[in-house]
Design a protein around this motif. Structure first.
Motif, PDB file in Angstrom:
ATOM      1  N   GLY A  84       0.867  -1.175   0.000  1.00 42.63           N
ATOM      2  CA  GLY A  84       0.000   0.000   0.000  1.00 42.63           C
ATOM      3  C   GLY A  84       0.900   1.220   0.000  1.00 42.63           C
ATOM      4  N   TYR A  85       0.455   2.300  -0.636  1.00 37.73           N
ATOM      5  CA  TYR A  85       1.302   3.498  -0.728  1.00 37.73           C
ATOM      6  C   TYR A  85       0.468   4.766  -0.646  1.00 37.73           C
ATOM      7  CZ  TYR A  85       4.210   7.040  -3.159  1.00 37.73           C
ATOM      8  OH  TYR A  85       4.892   8.180  -3.523  1.00 37.73           O
ATOM      9  N   LEU A  86       0.860   5.636   0.262  1.00 36.49           N
ATOM     10  CA  LEU A  86       0.252   6.961   0.343  1.00 36.49           C
ATOM     11  C   LEU A  86       1.295   7.961  -0.143  1.00 36.49           C
ATOM     12  CD1 LEU A  86      -1.882   9.078   1.472  1.00 36.49           C
ATOM     13  CD2 LEU A  86      -0.451   9.110   3.506  1.00 36.49           C
ATOM     14  N   PRO A  87       1.058   8.635  -1.288  1.00 35.68           N
ATOM     15  CA  PRO A  87       2.046   9.607  -1.754  1.00 35.68           C
ATOM     16  C   PRO A  87       2.051  10.861  -0.874  1.00 35.68           C
ATOM     17  CG  PRO A  87       0.407   9.087  -3.476  1.00 35.68           C
ATOM     18  CD  PRO A  87      -0.104   8.539  -2.177  1.00 35.68           C
ATOM     19  N   GLU A  88       3.132  11.635  -0.993  1.00 33.05           N
ATOM     20  CA  GLU A  88       3.230  12.885  -0.246  1.00 33.05           C
ATOM     21  C   GLU A  88       2.234  13.882  -0.861  1.00 33.05           C
ATOM     22  OE1 GLU A  88       6.862  14.960  -0.892  1.00 33.05           O
ATOM     23  OE2 GLU A  88       6.765  16.014   1.007  1.00 33.05           O
ATOM     24  N   GLN A 152      -7.105   4.391   0.462  1.00 34.57           N
ATOM     25  CA  GLN A 152      -6.755   3.698  -0.789  1.00 34.57           C
ATOM     26  C   GLN A 152      -5.475   2.881  -0.620  1.00 34.57           C
ATOM     27  OE1 GLN A 152      -4.091   4.483  -3.232  1.00 34.57           O
ATOM     28  NE2 GLN A 152      -3.191   5.844  -1.705  1.00 34.57           N
ATOM     29  N   ALA A 153      -4.622   3.306   0.301  1.00 31.09           N
ATOM     30  CA  ALA A 153      -3.385   2.543   0.532  1.00 31.09           C
ATOM     31  C   ALA A 153      -3.668   1.229   1.266  1.00 31.09           C
ATOM     32  CB  ALA A 153      -2.391   3.391   1.321  1.00 31.09           C
ATOM     33  N   LEU A 154      -4.832   1.140   1.907  1.00 33.74           N
ATOM     34  CA  LEU A 154      -5.135  -0.067   2.703  1.00 33.74           C
ATOM     35  C   LEU A 154      -6.197  -0.949   2.044  1.00 33.74           C
ATOM     36  CD1 LEU A 154      -5.282   1.553   6.267  1.00 33.74           C
ATOM     37  CD2 LEU A 154      -3.346   0.428   5.169  1.00 33.74           C
ATOM     38  N   ILE A 155      -6.677  -0.548   0.866  1.00 33.06           N
ATOM     39  CA  ILE A 155      -7.819  -1.223   0.238  1.00 33.06           C
ATOM     40  C   ILE A 155      -7.538  -2.703  -0.048  1.00 33.06           C
ATOM     41  CG2 ILE A 155      -7.241  -0.599  -2.170  1.00 33.06           C
ATOM     42  CD1 ILE A 155     -10.775  -0.323  -0.978  1.00 33.06           C
ATOM     43  N   ASN A 156      -6.248  -3.026  -0.276  1.00 32.41           N
ATOM     44  CA  ASN A 156      -5.905  -4.409  -0.630  1.00 32.41           C
ATOM     45  C   ASN A 156      -5.397  -5.200   0.572  1.00 32.41           C
ATOM     46  OD1 ASN A 156      -3.731  -2.581  -0.649  1.00 32.41           O
ATOM     47  ND2 ASN A 156      -2.437  -4.016  -1.741  1.00 32.41           N
ATOM     48  N   ASP A 157      -5.600  -4.659   1.777  1.00 35.56           N
ATOM     49  CA  ASP A 157      -5.117  -5.293   3.006  1.00 35.56           C
ATOM     50  C   ASP A 157      -3.629  -5.646   2.859  1.00 35.56           C
ATOM     51  OD1 ASP A 157      -5.227  -6.313   5.507  1.00 35.56           O
ATOM     52  OD2 ASP A 157      -6.030  -8.255   4.911  1.00 35.56           O
ATOM     53  N   PRO A 158      -2.786  -4.627   2.636  1.00 34.76           N
ATOM     54  CA  PRO A 158      -1.386  -4.886   2.260  1.00 34.76           C
ATOM     55  C   PRO A 158      -0.535  -5.444   3.403  1.00 34.76           C
ATOM     56  CG  PRO A 158      -1.727  -2.549   2.612  1.00 34.76           C
ATOM     57  CD  PRO A 158      -3.067  -3.186   2.760  1.00 34.76           C
ATOM     58  N   GLU A 159       0.536  -6.128   3.018  1.00 33.75           N
ATOM     59  CA  GLU A 159       1.507  -6.652   3.991  1.00 33.75           C
ATOM     60  C   GLU A 159       2.455  -5.542   4.428  1.00 33.75           C
ATOM     61  OE1 GLU A 159       2.093  -9.716   5.438  1.00 33.75           O
ATOM     62  OE2 GLU A 159       0.028  -9.952   4.731  1.00 33.75           O
ATOM     63  N   VAL A 160       2.827  -4.709   3.455  1.00 30.21           N
ATOM     64  CA  VAL A 160       3.750  -3.597   3.732  1.00 30.21           C
ATOM     65  C   VAL A 160       3.074  -2.300   3.301  1.00 30.21           C
ATOM     66  CG1 VAL A 160       6.074  -2.683   3.366  1.00 30.21           C
ATOM     67  CG2 VAL A 160       5.676  -5.139   3.179  1.00 30.21           C
ATOM     68  N   VAL A 161       3.087  -1.318   4.204  1.00 34.94           N
ATOM     69  CA  VAL A 161       2.448  -0.037   3.892  1.00 34.94           C
ATOM     70  C   VAL A 161       3.519   1.058   3.878  1.00 34.94           C
ATOM     71  CG1 VAL A 161       0.594   1.545   4.513  1.00 34.94           C
ATOM     72  CG2 VAL A 161       0.432  -0.846   5.173  1.00 34.94           C
ATOM     73  N   LEU A 185      -2.164  -1.058  12.687  1.00 38.53           N
ATOM     74  CA  LEU A 185      -1.496  -1.828  11.627  1.00 38.53           C
ATOM     75  C   LEU A 185      -0.352  -2.644  12.218  1.00 38.53           C
ATOM     76  CD1 LEU A 185      -1.344   0.856   8.759  1.00 38.53           C
ATOM     77  CD2 LEU A 185      -2.750  -1.200   8.799  1.00 38.53           C
ATOM     78  N   ARG A 186       0.339  -2.018  13.185  1.00 37.55           N
ATOM     79  CA  ARG A 186       1.431  -2.729  13.846  1.00 37.55           C
ATOM     80  C   ARG A 186       0.886  -3.934  14.612  1.00 37.55           C
ATOM     81  NH1 ARG A 186       6.085   0.144  17.297  1.00 37.55           N
ATOM     82  NH2 ARG A 186       4.485   0.619  18.824  1.00 37.55           N
ATOM     83  N   ARG A 187      -0.240  -3.714  15.307  1.00 39.48           N
ATOM     84  CA  ARG A 187      -0.847  -4.827  16.058  1.00 39.48           C
ATOM     85  C   ARG A 187      -1.247  -5.964  15.117  1.00 39.48           C
ATOM     86  NH1 ARG A 187      -2.754  -0.766  19.664  1.00 39.48           N
ATOM     87  NH2 ARG A 187      -4.520  -0.253  18.342  1.00 39.48           N
ATOM     88  N   VAL A 192       5.165  -1.225   8.518  1.00 41.66           N
ATOM     89  CA  VAL A 192       4.828   0.158   8.132  1.00 41.66           C
ATOM     90  C   VAL A 192       6.133   0.929   7.961  1.00 41.66           C
ATOM     91  CG1 VAL A 192       3.570   2.262   8.759  1.00 41.66           C
ATOM     92  CG2 VAL A 192       2.694   0.034   9.466  1.00 41.66           C
ATOM     93  N   PHE A 193       6.290   1.511   6.786  1.00 41.85           N
ATOM     94  CA  PHE A 193       7.490   2.291   6.477  1.00 41.85           C
ATOM     95  C   PHE A 193       7.004   3.706   6.215  1.00 41.85           C
ATOM     96  CE2 PHE A 193      10.711   4.027   3.692  1.00 41.85           C
ATOM     97  CZ  PHE A 193      11.894   3.386   4.027  1.00 41.85           C
ATOM     98  N   PHE A 194       7.306   4.616   7.133  1.00 36.03           N
ATOM     99  CA  PHE A 194       6.777   5.956   6.883  1.00 36.03           C
ATOM    100  C   PHE A 194       7.791   7.060   7.084  1.00 36.03           C
ATOM    101  CE2 PHE A 194       5.872   5.910  11.391  1.00 36.03           C
ATOM    102  CZ  PHE A 194       5.859   7.247  11.784  1.00 36.03           C
ATOM    103  N   SER A 195       7.667   8.061   6.234  1.00 36.56           N
ATOM    104  CA  SER A 195       8.564   9.207   6.361  1.00 36.56           C
ATOM    105  C   SER A 195       7.789  10.295   7.084  1.00 36.56           C
ATOM    106  CB  SER A 195       8.989   9.694   4.982  1.00 36.56           C
ATOM    107  OG  SER A 195       7.933  10.355   4.348  1.00 36.56           O
ATOM    108  N   SER A 196       8.490  11.067   7.859  1.00 37.77           N
ATOM    109  CA  SER A 196       7.801  12.115   8.609  1.00 37.77           C
ATOM    110  C   SER A 196       8.754  13.217   9.025  1.00 37.77           C
ATOM    111  CB  SER A 196       7.151  11.509   9.845  1.00 37.77           C
ATOM    112  OG  SER A 196       6.432  12.501  10.531  1.00 37.77           O
ATOM    113  N   HIS A 197       8.142  14.389   9.228  1.00 43.02           N
ATOM    114  CA  HIS A 197       8.889  15.508   9.809  1.00 43.02           C
ATOM    115  C   HIS A 197       8.509  15.661  11.268  1.00 43.02           C
ATOM    116  CE1 HIS A 197       9.184  17.193   5.607  1.00 43.02           C
ATOM    117  NE2 HIS A 197      10.418  17.203   6.064  1.00 43.02           N
ATOM    118  N   ILE A 198       7.370  15.045  11.613  1.00 43.85           N
ATOM    119  CA  ILE A 198       6.834  15.291  12.948  1.00 43.85           C
ATOM    120  C   ILE A 198       7.466  14.305  13.925  1.00 43.85           C
ATOM    121  CG2 ILE A 198       4.707  15.489  14.298  1.00 43.85           C
ATOM    122  CD1 ILE A 198       3.332  16.152  11.554  1.00 43.85           C
TER     123      ILE A 198
END
Lengths: 317, 258
Positions: A84-88, A152-161, A185-187, A192-198
């Protein structure tokens, strides 16, 4: 089991109109993410975070290097069935309603037609948009777009997000909900691979983090390995104090300041702390809080990325 | 195939929710309708003038739709980054190009059908329902459709690597050159130079040849369309489209989506 393995991944972009020169956006990235990990990908703007995610999603082609996701090459289209992928700053088809967009996304995964409506309903509930089901995306706020992007990133019940700045554009309540979602998702055992500034989000959510700067990996590991947790100093908050105690504590502490009607005393070590507490007790004042002098991840981050005259941006080759 | 159809359906949905499309259809219908007035001042040749104007309007407005909607829909996806969430899914870029092409093709077909219904209505009005409408009119509409598919294919090739303005310019230029492609070859034959002849012959085969798709004059004069021409145009369109779509897929496949 390894979920993501990145080997020497490099990306150069040509810039300029007439005389093109190459700018290196990502420089030989090596990274391993274990299955089930929540992995934070950090770095200032222009460090190469989005470039890495776009490479893994096949939106851009690497100059060199390779990556494997779930044991298969990232260029293998079939592996993307489990991602699954959520674009910036996501932008979706503004003429579609939320429901139509999720339907379309589901069809691109070839999901069985009869399972799609229930999945769409469930996901709209999960991201807090059940009322916006029939609303065109052009009428969505930034935060709502972010939520539908996650759906939309989770619609396919992904293994890696893969989530590129998932908290961006969200208000504090929205951020908290997305944080809960990532924890869920972790549970469920997802990677989960996510980029963040926060940074507080990263601190709260990630098992491990990687720090990227000017296209290069600066460090990768658990937060407590990367950030010095103890600096030895302590912070004491005192209430109901008088001038005599204040003078006494000034002599014991390294630094003294007011925080509302409390006195904040920074102490160099445990010996100083004991002497300060004893003085407080003796003068009949109150110890409100004692905090370990932990360097926050934010302090560490700022220190790391503020070299004199330095820039986090990609450098020309 | 499900994925290609999903992309095609979404492309169609986007096109029909675009107000520009309706303006173009309205304009075409007005042009077809105005042929009644032209017919009135053309004694005894009302039907001929109406077919002439009607088919020409369908061809030109259809070409404008193919160029602008075709280019706009692909560029919008790249510019607005809607492609990111699509191409990151288990989709080959070739599937995306094919889906876009099918969606645009279907949009053009629906528009042509609307315009053709308008034209038939006008023809029935002129003949007060007495005159039969010849089947060659529908073959002419089908040939216009094939021509529009070729233009869409050309627009897709250019928009897979160029800017919208340049893509529109190149596609329109090829559309106009394609109308006179046979003349390029005749020029080479007349030039009496082997070098010029080989250049013009190469250009003749390389550039699209729309001359063979234009049967408007014949149809308006009530001449039947030879089946061999229809067969030739069909095979030519399939072959040329195969080349155009393969080129788009290869170019787009190598493109970095920045």
């Amino acid at each position: 089991m390894i979920a993501i393995q990145i080997e020497n991944l490099t990306k150069d972009y040509p810039v300029g109109f007439w005389r093109k020169r190459q700018v290196r956006a990502l420089d030989g990235l090596n990274l391993t993410v274990e299955a089930g990990e929540t992995f934070g990908f950090l770095g200032p703007n222009g460090a190469g975070k989005t470039t890495t995610l776009k490479l893994l999603m096949r939106l851009i082609h690497p100059t060199s290097g390779h990556a494997e996701i779930l044991g298969r090459s990232f260029t293998d289209v079939s592996v993307h069935q489990q991602l699954g992928y959520l674009p910036e700053n996501p932008f979706f088809y503004d003429y579609l309603t939320a429901e139509e967009f999720l339907n379309y996304s589901a069809r691109l995964f070839d999901l069985p037609a009869q399972s799609i409506p229930s999945k769409v309903t469930a996901l709209l509930d999960v991201v807090g948009l059940p009322a916006a089901r029939r609303l065109q995306l052009r009428k969505f706020s930034k935060g709502m777009l972010q939520r539908i992007g996650i759906a939309q990133a989770l619609i396919n019940d992904p293994e890696v997000v893969f989530l590129d700045e998932p908290m961006s554009g969200l208000d504090p309540i929205g951020r908290r909900e997305i944080r809960e979602l990532i924890l869920e998702l972790r549970r469920q055992g997802k990677t989960v691979f996510f980029s963040s500034h926060i940074l507080p989000d990263v601190e709260a959510l990630c098992d491990r983090v990687a720090i990227l700067y000017a296209g290069k990996l600066l460090g990768c590991g658990r937060l407590d390995e990367l950030v010095p947790q103890e600096t030895g100093s302590m912070e004491l908050m005192v209430g109901h104090f008088n001038e005599t105690l204040r003078n006494e504590l000034q002599a014991i502490g390294k630094e003294i300041s007011m925080a509302g009607n409390l006195l904040r005393v920074t102490l160099a070590d445990q010996g100083a702390l004991f002497r300060a507490v004893e003085a407080v007790h003796r003068r009949g004042a109150h110890v409100i809080r004692i905090l370990p002098g932990k360097e926050s991840f934010e302090d560490y981050f700022v220190k790391l990325f503020a070299p004199p005259g330095g820039s986090a941006r990609a450098k020309p080759l | 195939m499900t994925k290609i159809l999903a992309i095609a359906q979404n492309t169609f949905k986007e096109a029909i929710r675009d107000k520009i499309l309706y303006s173009l259809i309205l304009f075409a219908l007005l042009m077809i309708g105005s042929s009644i007035l032209l017919g009135m001042i053309s004694i005894n040749i009302e039907t001929k003038v109406t077919i002439d104007v009607g088919l020409s309007a369908m061809s030109v407005i259809g070409a404008v739709m193919a160029v602008f909607i075709g280019i706009n829909l692909v560029h919008k996806e790249i510019d607005k980054k809607t492609l990111y969430s699509i191409l990151s899914k288990p989709i080959h870029r070739t599937q995306f190009i094919l889906g876009k092409f099918l969606g645009l093709g279907f949009t053009l077909l629906v528009n042509l059908v609307i315009m053709a219904v308008g034209l038939v209505g006008v023809l029935m009005f002129i003949s007060r329902g007495t005159g039969g409408i010849h089947s060659s009119l529908f073959i002419a509409v089908f040939l216009i459709f094939l021509q529009l598919l070729l233009i869409t294919g050309i627009a897709l090739v250019f928009s897979s690597f160029s800017t919208p303005a340049l893509s529109a310019m190149f596609t329109l230029a090829l559309y106009f050159i394609g109308q006179f492609n046979a003349d390029i070859r005749h020029f080479g034959t007349a030039a009496n130079s082997l070098a010029i002849q080989s250049v013009t012959t190469s250009l003749y085969y390389l550039l699209p040849n729309f001359g063979n798709f234009n049967v408007i004059a014949g149809v308006s004069h009530g001449r039947p369309i030879a089946w061999t021409l229809l067969g030739y145009d069909l095979i030519y369109s399939i072959a040329y489209l195969f080349i155009l779509l393969s080129a788009s897929a290869v170019i787009f496949g190598r493109r970095d989506l920045k």
